[in-house]
Design a protein around this motif. Structure first.
Motif, PDB file in Angstrom:
ATOM      1  N   ARG A 165      -9.398  32.410  46.387  1.00 45.19           N
ATOM      2  CA  ARG A 165     -10.565  33.327  46.942  1.00 45.19           C
ATOM      3  C   ARG A 165     -11.628  33.551  46.008  1.00 45.19           C
ATOM      4  NH1 ARG A 165      -7.857  38.003  49.695  1.00 45.19           N
ATOM      5  NH2 ARG A 165      -6.839  38.185  47.556  1.00 45.19           N
ATOM      6  N   LEU A 166     -12.770  33.663  46.696  1.00 47.15           N
ATOM      7  CA  LEU A 166     -13.955  33.856  45.695  1.00 47.15           C
ATOM      8  C   LEU A 166     -13.438  35.305  45.115  1.00 47.15           C
ATOM      9  CD1 LEU A 166     -16.789  33.548  44.820  1.00 47.15           C
ATOM     10  CD2 LEU A 166     -17.733  34.683  47.058  1.00 47.15           C
ATOM     11  N   VAL A 167     -13.003  36.199  45.699  1.00 44.71           N
ATOM     12  CA  VAL A 167     -12.817  37.542  45.220  1.00 44.71           C
ATOM     13  C   VAL A 167     -11.996  37.317  43.952  1.00 44.71           C
ATOM     14  CG1 VAL A 167     -11.678  39.691  45.349  1.00 44.71           C
ATOM     15  CG2 VAL A 167     -12.759  38.669  47.432  1.00 44.71           C
ATOM     16  N   GLU A 168     -10.946  36.233  43.865  1.00 48.03           N
ATOM     17  CA  GLU A 168     -10.116  36.220  42.746  1.00 48.03           C
ATOM     18  C   GLU A 168     -10.827  35.741  41.580  1.00 48.03           C
ATOM     19  OE1 GLU A 168      -6.108  34.263  43.423  1.00 48.03           O
ATOM     20  OE2 GLU A 168      -6.652  34.509  45.685  1.00 48.03           O
ATOM     21  N   LYS A 169     -11.836  34.689  41.931  1.00 46.21           N
ATOM     22  CA  LYS A 169     -12.635  34.068  40.931  1.00 46.21           C
ATOM     23  C   LYS A 169     -13.502  35.094  40.133  1.00 46.21           C
ATOM     24  CE  LYS A 169     -13.211  29.604  43.477  1.00 46.21           C
ATOM     25  NZ  LYS A 169     -14.184  28.775  44.131  1.00 46.21           N
ATOM     26  N   LEU A 170     -14.145  36.019  41.301  1.00 41.47           N
ATOM     27  CA  LEU A 170     -14.992  36.944  40.672  1.00 41.47           C
ATOM     28  C   LEU A 170     -14.100  37.756  39.548  1.00 41.47           C
ATOM     29  CD1 LEU A 170     -17.387  37.524  43.547  1.00 41.47           C
ATOM     30  CD2 LEU A 170     -17.973  36.556  41.514  1.00 41.47           C
ATOM     31  N   TRP A 171     -12.969  38.310  40.114  1.00 40.73           N
ATOM     32  CA  TRP A 171     -12.172  39.264  39.365  1.00 40.73           C
ATOM     33  C   TRP A 171     -11.860  38.670  38.094  1.00 40.73           C
ATOM     34  CZ3 TRP A 171     -11.522  43.779  38.191  1.00 40.73           C
ATOM     35  CH2 TRP A 171     -10.250  44.221  37.470  1.00 40.73           C
ATOM     36  N   ALA A 172     -11.384  37.270  37.963  1.00 40.89           N
ATOM     37  CA  ALA A 172     -11.208  36.625  36.899  1.00 40.89           C
ATOM     38  C   ALA A 172     -12.330  36.530  35.944  1.00 40.89           C
ATOM     39  CB  ALA A 172     -10.399  35.290  37.082  1.00 40.89           C
ATOM     40  N   THR A 173     -13.444  36.663  36.252  1.00 43.13           N
ATOM     41  CA  THR A 173     -14.721  36.476  35.693  1.00 43.13           C
ATOM     42  C   THR A 173     -15.075  37.812  34.975  1.00 43.13           C
ATOM     43  OG1 THR A 173     -15.580  34.719  36.752  1.00 43.13           O
ATOM     44  CG2 THR A 173     -17.265  36.003  35.538  1.00 43.13           C
ATOM     45  N   VAL A 174     -14.754  38.839  35.834  1.00 42.76           N
ATOM     46  CA  VAL A 174     -15.169  40.266  35.453  1.00 42.76           C
ATOM     47  C   VAL A 174     -14.280  40.639  34.424  1.00 42.76           C
ATOM     48  CG1 VAL A 174     -14.745  42.655  36.265  1.00 42.76           C
ATOM     49  CG2 VAL A 174     -16.184  40.992  37.588  1.00 42.76           C
ATOM     50  N   LYS A 175     -12.732  40.212  34.299  1.00 41.52           N
ATOM     51  CA  LYS A 175     -11.922  40.763  33.286  1.00 41.52           C
ATOM     52  C   LYS A 175     -12.453  40.142  31.967  1.00 41.52           C
ATOM     53  CE  LYS A 175      -8.101  39.307  35.182  1.00 41.52           C
ATOM     54  NZ  LYS A 175      -6.707  38.800  35.281  1.00 41.52           N
ATOM     55  N   LEU A 176     -13.274  38.965  32.042  1.00 42.16           N
ATOM     56  CA  LEU A 176     -13.654  38.760  30.703  1.00 42.16           C
ATOM     57  C   LEU A 176     -15.112  39.305  30.078  1.00 42.16           C
ATOM     58  CD1 LEU A 176     -13.561  34.852  31.519  1.00 42.16           C
ATOM     59  CD2 LEU A 176     -11.764  36.135  30.030  1.00 42.16           C
ATOM     60  N   THR A 177     -15.657  40.065  30.997  1.00 40.27           N
ATOM     61  CA  THR A 177     -16.663  40.967  30.537  1.00 40.27           C
ATOM     62  C   THR A 177     -16.671  41.375  28.931  1.00 40.27           C
ATOM     63  OG1 THR A 177     -17.199  41.487  33.005  1.00 40.27           O
ATOM     64  CG2 THR A 177     -18.177  42.717  31.080  1.00 40.27           C
ATOM     65  N   PRO A 178     -15.450  41.954  28.854  1.00 43.00           N
ATOM     66  CA  PRO A 178     -15.490  42.744  27.291  1.00 43.00           C
ATOM     67  C   PRO A 178     -15.640  41.581  26.041  1.00 43.00           C
ATOM     68  CG  PRO A 178     -13.765  43.731  28.871  1.00 43.00           C
ATOM     69  CD  PRO A 178     -14.443  42.584  29.551  1.00 43.00           C
ATOM     70  N   LEU A 179     -15.448  40.247  26.567  1.00 45.05           N
ATOM     71  CA  LEU A 179     -15.478  39.426  25.425  1.00 45.05           C
ATOM     72  C   LEU A 179     -17.015  39.115  25.157  1.00 45.05           C
ATOM     73  CD1 LEU A 179     -13.137  36.639  26.643  1.00 45.05           C
ATOM     74  CD2 LEU A 179     -12.792  38.244  24.912  1.00 45.05           C
ATOM     75  N   LEU A 180     -17.968  39.353  26.095  1.00 49.17           N
ATOM     76  CA  LEU A 180     -19.455  39.494  25.849  1.00 49.17           C
ATOM     77  C   LEU A 180     -19.612  40.305  24.686  1.00 49.17           C
ATOM     78  CD1 LEU A 180     -20.665  39.394  29.482  1.00 49.17           C
ATOM     79  CD2 LEU A 180     -20.492  37.364  28.141  1.00 49.17           C
TER      80      LEU A 180
END
Length: 435
Positions: free
Chosen positions: A215-230
């Motif tokens: 689901r799109l929600v899962e994709k977005l959440w997986a991406t949000v979890k990577l935010t600290p790597l920025l």
């Protein structure tokens, strides 16, 4: 003795040392000691070694090497990099050749976080190849994609190989790091186009299979979890681009950011730090010995007059500088079939650097070309290190299959190198804007 005979004698001695299995750093130092005694006619030449060794390894710019490795080691041993691959996998979705595209996407993403391309190849291979094999992907296409995906880290900053090359050539590490950004992305694009075209022409290369929809929600959440790597990317490339820090300082802030981010994910512990520090000490110690040997080797060539005469020979040729460049890169490419990339740097840089200066070539452009060449050497049979690393994580695959799989990707890398030769702005535009 004629200068060309001196060069041949030195190269034969080096090759003989490599064939004994002696570590590269020790082989070069042994040749340096014997060569200086021979050239100076006695032990007085050895007095140059202590000064050159200290000078070569005491430069502040070299702090970038252990810091970039610390950054990568912390992320690898903590398992943070697996989160990147998971997020890429979710976004690729049901596309045909999904796992091949995940490999390329993960390789590009990991390249922005780690300077160790060989480690990326091992990680992607051990993670994705078993699944590719299970799904009946074409073996050669899968192996070639995995190997090349990992090696993107040699070009896309932060690249430890780029910093090492800059140190040996005594050029700006920041310019070479930035110069590798667009060529690295261009090569990743070439790989992606190749994979898509091959699968389009022959769908059997990557059979379609049903997979759980995300689901799109899962994709977005997986991406949000990577935010600290920025934070890590900004602490390295952001600081360099904004002029806040030099590449060496940015490497240190990047390593600190990696530790902070790992702690934020609650994956930082004593075991992770111990493994990371152990790996950094081992790798950095080896690299500093290699740099010390490179400096002494440059002095040996200078004292013998071989480098000066080689430069005079090249500049006296009635050839267009472009064809001289082609000849140099072709020679380095040939050496890459038989020698380790670091050994090639040590042998070639002291000889070609006077030619680069004398012919007025942009050193950033030339050494990024050289870096692409080093990448090809890492994936070229019969001695490409990345090929043996991949063999180590997929031991049941015949080595000859790994060799054959890499041929079309080597051809794409050579094509990319030709494009950079013809259009230097691919390399020089970004460094010129920043610096």
């Amino acid at each position: 003795m004629e200068w060309w005979m001196i060069l041949i004698l030195i190269f034969v001695a080096l090759l003989a040392s490599f064939l004994t299995g002696m570590p590269i750093a020790f082989a070069f130092m042994a040749i340096n000691i014997v060569g200086l005694i021979w050239v100076t006619g006695g032990l007085k030449g050895l007095s140059l070694l202590s000064g050159s060794v200290f000078e070569s390894v005491s430069g502040f710019e070299l702090i970038a090497i252990p810091m970039f490795f610390l950054l990568g080691e912390v992320l690898f041993h903590s398992g943070v990099v697996s989160m990147v691959m998971d997020a890429v996998d979710k976004w690729i979705g049901h596309l045909r050749a999904r796992l091949l595209l995940v490999s390329l996407g993960a390789g590009t993403a990991l390249a922005t976080l780690s300077g160790a391309g060989i480690a990326d190849t091992a990680l992607i291979g051990s993670t994705l190849y078993p699944e590719m094999e299970k799904r009946n992907y074409d073996r050669k296409l899968a192996l070639g994609t995995i190997t090349s995906s990992g090696l993107l880290a040699a070009l896309i900053p932060p690249s430890a190989l780029a910093v090492l090359l800059a140190s040996i050539a005594e050029k700006s590490a920041g310019r070479i790091l930035l110069g590798g950004v667009f060529p690295g992305l261009m090569i990743a694009g070439l790989y992606t186009i190749f994979v898509l075209v091959m699968v389009r022409l022959n769908p059997k290369l990557a059979p379609a299979y049903d997979s759980a929809s995300v689901r799109l929600v899962e994709k977005l959440w997986a991406t949000v979890k990577l935010t600290p790597l920025l934070l890590i990317i900004f602490a390295v490339m952001g600081f360099i681009l904004l002029g806040i820090a030099t590449p060496s300082e940015a490497a240190a802030t990047g390593a600190l950011a990696a530790i902070v981010v790992t702690a934020m994910y609650r994956r930082l512990n004593g075991r992770v730090l111990l493994k990371a520090l152990d790996g950094v000490v081992r790798i950095t110690g080896m690299i500093l010995l290699i740099i010390a040997g490179a400096k002494a080797f440059s002095q040996l060539l200078a004292l013998s007059g071989a480098s000066r005469e080689f430069f005079n020979f090249i500049t006296s040729l009635d050839m267009d500088p472009f064809w001289i460049l082609v000849a140099i890169q072709a020679t380095v490419l040939l050496l890459g079939l038989f020698m380790d990339s670091v050994a090639i740097m040590l042998v070639a840089v002291p000889i070609v650097d006077p030619v680069v200066v004398g012919l007025g070539w942009d050193p950033t452009w030339f050494y990024v070309l050289f870096l692409i060449n080093m990448t090809i050497g890492l994936e070229s049979p019969p001695f490409g290190l990345a090929l043996f690393v991949l063999k180590g994580v997929v031991p049941h695959v015949p080595l000859m299959d790994i060799f054959k799989a890499q041929i079309p990707f080597i051809a794409m890398d050579v094509f990319a190198m030709l494009l950079v030769m013809i259009f230097p702005a691919i390399v020089t535009w970004l460094p010129s804007k920043v610096f």
